[in-house]
Design a protein around this motif. Structure first.
Motif, PDB file in Angstrom:
ATOM      1  N   ILE A   1      28.502  49.628  26.578  1.00  0.00           N
ATOM      2  CA  ILE A   1      29.630  48.773  26.255  1.00  0.00           C
ATOM      3  C   ILE A   1      30.490  48.654  27.511  1.00  0.00           C
ATOM      4  O   ILE A   1      30.845  49.671  28.115  1.00  0.00           O
ATOM      5  CB  ILE A   1      30.480  49.354  25.115  1.00  0.00           C
ATOM      6  CG1 ILE A   1      29.636  49.567  23.858  1.00  0.00           C
ATOM      7  CG2 ILE A   1      31.686  48.463  24.827  1.00  0.00           C
ATOM      8  CD1 ILE A   1      29.098  48.307  23.254  1.00  0.00           C
ATOM      9  N   GLY A   2      30.829  47.434  27.922  1.00  0.00           N
ATOM     10  CA  GLY A   2      31.802  47.248  28.986  1.00  0.00           C
ATOM     11  C   GLY A   2      33.193  47.448  28.402  1.00  0.00           C
ATOM     12  O   GLY A   2      33.665  46.622  27.610  1.00  0.00           O
ATOM     13  N   ALA A   3      33.847  48.540  28.741  1.00  0.00           N
ATOM     14  CA  ALA A   3      35.121  48.891  28.107  1.00  0.00           C
ATOM     15  C   ALA A   3      36.292  48.104  28.689  1.00  0.00           C
ATOM     16  O   ALA A   3      37.147  47.619  27.952  1.00  0.00           O
ATOM     17  CB  ALA A   3      35.387  50.394  28.235  1.00  0.00           C
ATOM     18  N   SER A   4      36.334  48.000  30.020  1.00  0.00           N
ATOM     19  CA  SER A   4      37.457  47.328  30.669  1.00  0.00           C
ATOM     20  C   SER A   4      37.148  47.176  32.150  1.00  0.00           C
ATOM     21  O   SER A   4      36.253  47.835  32.677  1.00  0.00           O
ATOM     22  CB  SER A   4      38.751  48.134  30.507  1.00  0.00           C
ATOM     23  OG  SER A   4      38.676  49.359  31.235  1.00  0.00           O
ATOM     24  N   ARG A   5      37.900  46.325  32.810  1.00  0.00           N
ATOM     25  CA  ARG A   5      37.865  46.332  34.269  1.00  0.00           C
ATOM     26  C   ARG A   5      38.470  47.643  34.772  1.00  0.00           C
ATOM     27  O   ARG A   5      39.330  48.228  34.120  1.00  0.00           O
ATOM     28  CB  ARG A   5      38.655  45.152  34.833  1.00  0.00           C
ATOM     29  CG  ARG A   5      38.059  43.771  34.544  1.00  0.00           C
ATOM     30  CD  ARG A   5      38.869  42.724  35.289  1.00  0.00           C
ATOM     31  NE  ARG A   5      38.353  41.374  35.106  1.00  0.00           N
ATOM     32  CZ  ARG A   5      38.839  40.493  34.258  1.00  0.00           C
ATOM     33  NH1 ARG A   5      39.874  40.820  33.467  1.00  0.00           N
ATOM     34  NH2 ARG A   5      38.335  39.285  34.161  1.00  0.00           N
ATOM     35  N   CYS A   6      38.035  48.058  35.949  1.00  0.00           N
ATOM     36  CA  CYS A   6      38.568  49.292  36.546  1.00  0.00           C
ATOM     37  C   CYS A   6      39.772  48.953  37.416  1.00  0.00           C
ATOM     38  O   CYS A   6      39.662  48.200  38.386  1.00  0.00           O
ATOM     39  CB  CYS A   6      37.500  49.984  37.376  1.00  0.00           C
ATOM     40  SG  CYS A   6      38.071  51.533  38.107  1.00  0.00           S
ATOM     41  N   ILE A   7      40.928  49.496  37.053  1.00  0.00           N
ATOM     42  CA  ILE A   7      42.151  49.309  37.835  1.00  0.00           C
ATOM     43  C   ILE A   7      42.102  50.233  39.042  1.00  0.00           C
ATOM     44  O   ILE A   7      41.810  51.424  38.919  1.00  0.00           O
ATOM     45  CB  ILE A   7      43.395  49.621  36.980  1.00  0.00           C
ATOM     46  CG1 ILE A   7      43.395  48.782  35.698  1.00  0.00           C
ATOM     47  CG2 ILE A   7      44.662  49.389  37.782  1.00  0.00           C
ATOM     48  CD1 ILE A   7      43.364  47.304  35.921  1.00  0.00           C
ATOM     49  N   ARG A   8      42.421  49.709  40.214  1.00  0.00           N
ATOM     50  CA  ARG A   8      42.270  50.497  41.439  1.00  0.00           C
ATOM     51  C   ARG A   8      43.610  50.962  41.972  1.00  0.00           C
ATOM     52  O   ARG A   8      44.597  50.221  41.976  1.00  0.00           O
ATOM     53  CB  ARG A   8      41.561  49.679  42.526  1.00  0.00           C
ATOM     54  CG  ARG A   8      40.270  49.030  42.129  1.00  0.00           C
ATOM     55  CD  ARG A   8      39.268  49.899  41.398  1.00  0.00           C
ATOM     56  NE  ARG A   8      38.885  51.115  42.038  1.00  0.00           N
ATOM     57  CZ  ARG A   8      37.639  51.618  42.038  1.00  0.00           C
ATOM     58  NH1 ARG A   8      36.653  50.959  41.444  1.00  0.00           N
ATOM     59  NH2 ARG A   8      37.380  52.744  42.611  1.00  0.00           N
TER      60      ARG A   8
ATOM     61  N   ARG B   1      46.745  43.118  33.172  1.00  0.00           N
ATOM     62  CA  ARG B   1      47.150  44.006  34.273  1.00  0.00           C
ATOM     63  C   ARG B   1      47.549  43.146  35.467  1.00  0.00           C
ATOM     64  O   ARG B   1      46.962  43.232  36.546  1.00  0.00           O
ATOM     65  CB  ARG B   1      46.006  44.931  34.662  1.00  0.00           C
ATOM     66  CG  ARG B   1      45.427  45.753  33.532  1.00  0.00           C
ATOM     67  CD  ARG B   1      46.354  46.859  33.103  1.00  0.00           C
ATOM     68  NE  ARG B   1      45.711  47.745  32.137  1.00  0.00           N
ATOM     69  CZ  ARG B   1      46.343  48.720  31.494  1.00  0.00           C
ATOM     70  NH1 ARG B   1      47.632  48.918  31.725  1.00  0.00           N
ATOM     71  NH2 ARG B   1      45.713  49.485  30.641  1.00  0.00           N
ATOM     72  N   LYS B   2      48.553  42.322  35.301  1.00  0.00           N
ATOM     73  CA  LYS B   2      48.879  41.288  36.276  1.00  0.00           C
ATOM     74  C   LYS B   2      49.267  41.841  37.642  1.00  0.00           C
ATOM     75  O   LYS B   2      49.139  41.144  38.652  1.00  0.00           O
ATOM     76  CB  LYS B   2      50.010  40.414  35.744  1.00  0.00           C
ATOM     77  CG  LYS B   2      49.639  39.607  34.505  1.00  0.00           C
ATOM     78  CD  LYS B   2      50.804  38.761  34.033  1.00  0.00           C
ATOM     79  CE  LYS B   2      50.448  37.960  32.793  1.00  0.00           C
ATOM     80  NZ  LYS B   2      51.586  37.129  32.305  1.00  0.00           N
ATOM     81  N   TYR B   3      49.762  43.047  37.692  1.00  0.00           N
ATOM     82  CA  TYR B   3      50.278  43.587  38.947  1.00  0.00           C
ATOM     83  C   TYR B   3      49.372  44.662  39.534  1.00  0.00           C
ATOM     84  O   TYR B   3      49.791  45.443  40.383  1.00  0.00           O
ATOM     85  CB  TYR B   3      51.693  44.120  38.733  1.00  0.00           C
ATOM     86  CG  TYR B   3      52.612  43.074  38.137  1.00  0.00           C
ATOM     87  CD1 TYR B   3      53.042  41.984  38.900  1.00  0.00           C
ATOM     88  CD2 TYR B   3      53.003  43.128  36.812  1.00  0.00           C
ATOM     89  CE1 TYR B   3      53.854  41.001  38.363  1.00  0.00           C
ATOM     90  CE2 TYR B   3      53.814  42.149  36.257  1.00  0.00           C
ATOM     91  CZ  TYR B   3      54.241  41.092  37.041  1.00  0.00           C
ATOM     92  OH  TYR B   3      55.040  40.102  36.489  1.00  0.00           O
TER      93      TYR B   3
ATOM     94  N   HIS C   1      37.204  40.274  29.988  1.00  0.00           N
ATOM     95  CA  HIS C   1      37.922  41.525  29.776  1.00  0.00           C
ATOM     96  C   HIS C   1      39.425  41.276  29.860  1.00  0.00           C
ATOM     97  O   HIS C   1      39.891  40.347  30.523  1.00  0.00           O
ATOM     98  CB  HIS C   1      37.504  42.573  30.816  1.00  0.00           C
ATOM     99  CG  HIS C   1      36.195  43.219  30.502  1.00  0.00           C
ATOM    100  ND1 HIS C   1      36.043  44.116  29.476  1.00  0.00           N
ATOM    101  CD2 HIS C   1      34.969  43.086  31.078  1.00  0.00           C
ATOM    102  CE1 HIS C   1      34.788  44.533  29.433  1.00  0.00           C
ATOM    103  NE2 HIS C   1      34.111  43.920  30.389  1.00  0.00           N
ATOM    104  N   ASP C   2      40.181  42.133  29.218  1.00  0.00           N
ATOM    105  CA  ASP C   2      41.638  42.036  29.225  1.00  0.00           C
ATOM    106  C   ASP C   2      42.201  43.445  29.130  1.00  0.00           C
ATOM    107  O   ASP C   2      41.804  44.222  28.258  1.00  0.00           O
ATOM    108  CB  ASP C   2      42.127  41.195  28.044  1.00  0.00           C
ATOM    109  CG  ASP C   2      43.600  40.827  28.144  1.00  0.00           C
ATOM    110  OD1 ASP C   2      44.438  41.748  28.106  1.00  0.00           O
ATOM    111  OD2 ASP C   2      43.909  39.625  28.256  1.00  0.00           O
ATOM    112  N   GLY C   3      43.114  43.783  30.040  1.00  0.00           N
ATOM    113  CA  GLY C   3      43.676  45.124  30.094  1.00  0.00           C
ATOM    114  C   GLY C   3      44.421  45.542  28.849  1.00  0.00           C
ATOM    115  O   GLY C   3      44.705  46.733  28.663  1.00  0.00           O
ATOM    116  N   ARG C   4      44.747  44.592  27.981  1.00  0.00           N
ATOM    117  CA  ARG C   4      45.412  44.944  26.725  1.00  0.00           C
ATOM    118  C   ARG C   4      44.427  45.508  25.696  1.00  0.00           C
ATOM    119  O   ARG C   4      44.837  46.005  24.655  1.00  0.00           O
ATOM    120  CB  ARG C   4      46.130  43.712  26.160  1.00  0.00           C
ATOM    121  CG  ARG C   4      47.338  43.293  26.987  1.00  0.00           C
ATOM    122  CD  ARG C   4      47.844  41.927  26.604  1.00  0.00           C
ATOM    123  NE  ARG C   4      46.955  40.858  27.058  1.00  0.00           N
ATOM    124  CZ  ARG C   4      47.220  39.568  26.898  1.00  0.00           C
ATOM    125  NH1 ARG C   4      48.325  39.184  26.279  1.00  0.00           N
ATOM    126  NH2 ARG C   4      46.377  38.651  27.348  1.00  0.00           N
ATOM    127  N   GLY C   5      43.130  45.430  26.014  1.00  0.00           N
ATOM    128  CA  GLY C   5      42.114  45.979  25.141  1.00  0.00           C
ATOM    129  C   GLY C   5      41.441  44.923  24.301  1.00  0.00           C
ATOM    130  O   GLY C   5      42.085  44.280  23.472  1.00  0.00           O
TER     131      GLY C   5
END
Length: 334
Positions: free
Chosen positions: A247-254, A285-287, A318-322
């Motif tokens: 499952i692709g859970a989310s983008r990885c925030i760096r 995750r706009k910022y 994908h969307d950081g809000r889930g």
């Protein structure tokens, strides 16, 4: 790649078996230090110590030895088919890639039966609280001497689960095990494509920036190649790699860690600055910049091998809000 001790150098593997935490041995150990709450409201707490504060951790090499009289001479296939990380006789060895290094640190594996009754310590891994078992004074002294601050080494407690964020994982009925992870930032596995890394390298080169960026800067478990374009992995909601389903859970925030030089253990500026200029692509995750996708495997016991075919079985945004939030289909935000 697997990273037995979080934030230390990777072990490159040609195959790896999936257990309840991700690839066996991956982020099973973690270095931690004590810090007092910023507001002084209570006693010191154990918190993650990583390359974010200690970039020199990149110079700690790791090796795994399985039980038996051949010592370290086990092949990747034998390790993948072996009895798992808590088997009698196996060991983790840490060594320093520095001038005049001290003797390596050897940390024997302990069985679940040995670890389960031991007192656990709660360690803060970002917003999560994870239970670990102290690996003793010798490990603490070896690591503290190198890092120059008092730290201790912990192994994941085997019977106290570390659950995943329900915003990013479908219902448990999708999985053959309770989805969880060990000391990873948030998810069991990180995947990225070589094409995405090449895109970063080409943009840095076009700017005349000499920074040598490789896949090691991004610390993935799985690197895929053959994508039609950079960052195609951003679209993957479900995929198969060989016999394994994910499952692709989310983008990885760096964070800043990709700008640490994995060869020298020094901090830098790139590629973090570049990523902030063109990889703020997640509406939730706009910022924050994104690179790679976090993944959760649907079954344990499956071996993933280099050159396994990769088949995306569901694509989307994908969307950081889930996008999952314990549903059976991903949520699409307007």
């Amino acid at each position: 790649m697997v990273f037995p001790v979080k934030s230390c150098a990777p072990i490159r593997r040609t195959c790896a078996r999936l257990n309840e935490y991700g690839f066996e041995f991956d982020r099973m150990w973690m270095v931690a230090t004590q810090k007092a709450p910023a507001d002084g409201s209570g006693p010191a707490q154990w918190v993650l110590c990583s390359q974010r504060e200690q970039p020199a951790m990149a110079l700690i090499d790791q090796a795994l030895a399985m039980p038996g009289d051949r010592g370290d001479q086990w092949t990747d296939d034998e390790i993948a088919a072996g009895p798992g990380p808590y088997c009698a006789g196996g060991r983790l060895t840490l060594s320093l890639r520095t001038p005049n290094p001290p003797p390596p640190l050897v940390v024997p594996f302990r069985t679940v039966a040995e670890l389960s009754p031991l007192e656990s310590t709660t360690i803060a891994v970002h917003k999560y609280s994870v239970a670990g078992v102290d690996e003793g004074d010798a490990a603490a002294a070896w690591l503290s001497s190198f890092l120059g601050i008092p730290v201790r080494l912990f192994v994941k407690h085997p019977t106290q689960p570390r659950e995943l964020s329900t915003k990013h994982v479908p219902s448990h009925s999708w999985f053959s095990y309770p989805p969880q992870t060990a000391f990873a930032d948030g998810f069991p596995l990180l995947l990225l494509s070589q094409e995405s890394v090449d895109d970063v390298r080409s943009k840095l080169a076009a700017r005349g920036d000499p920074t040598n960026v490789t896949t090691l800067n991004f610390r993935p478990n799985i690197v895929v190649s053959g994508c039609e374009r950079p960052f195609q992995e951003d679209e993957w909601l479900q995929l198969r790699i060989g016999d394994a389903e994910f499952i692709g859970a989310s983008r990885c925030i760096r964070c800043m860690m990709p700008s640490n030089n994995p060869e020298t253990g020094e901090s830098g500026v790139e590629p973090t600055k570049l990523l902030m200029s063109y990889r703020r692509v997640d509406r939730g995750r706009k910022y924050q910049s994104c690179f790679g996708i976090n993944m959760v495997h649907r079954r344990t016991g499956v071996v993933v091998r280099v050159a396994d075919p990769i088949v995306p079985t569901q694509v989307g945004v994908h969307d950081g809000r889930g996008i999952w939030q314990l549903g059976t289909e991903p949520i699409v935000y307007a």
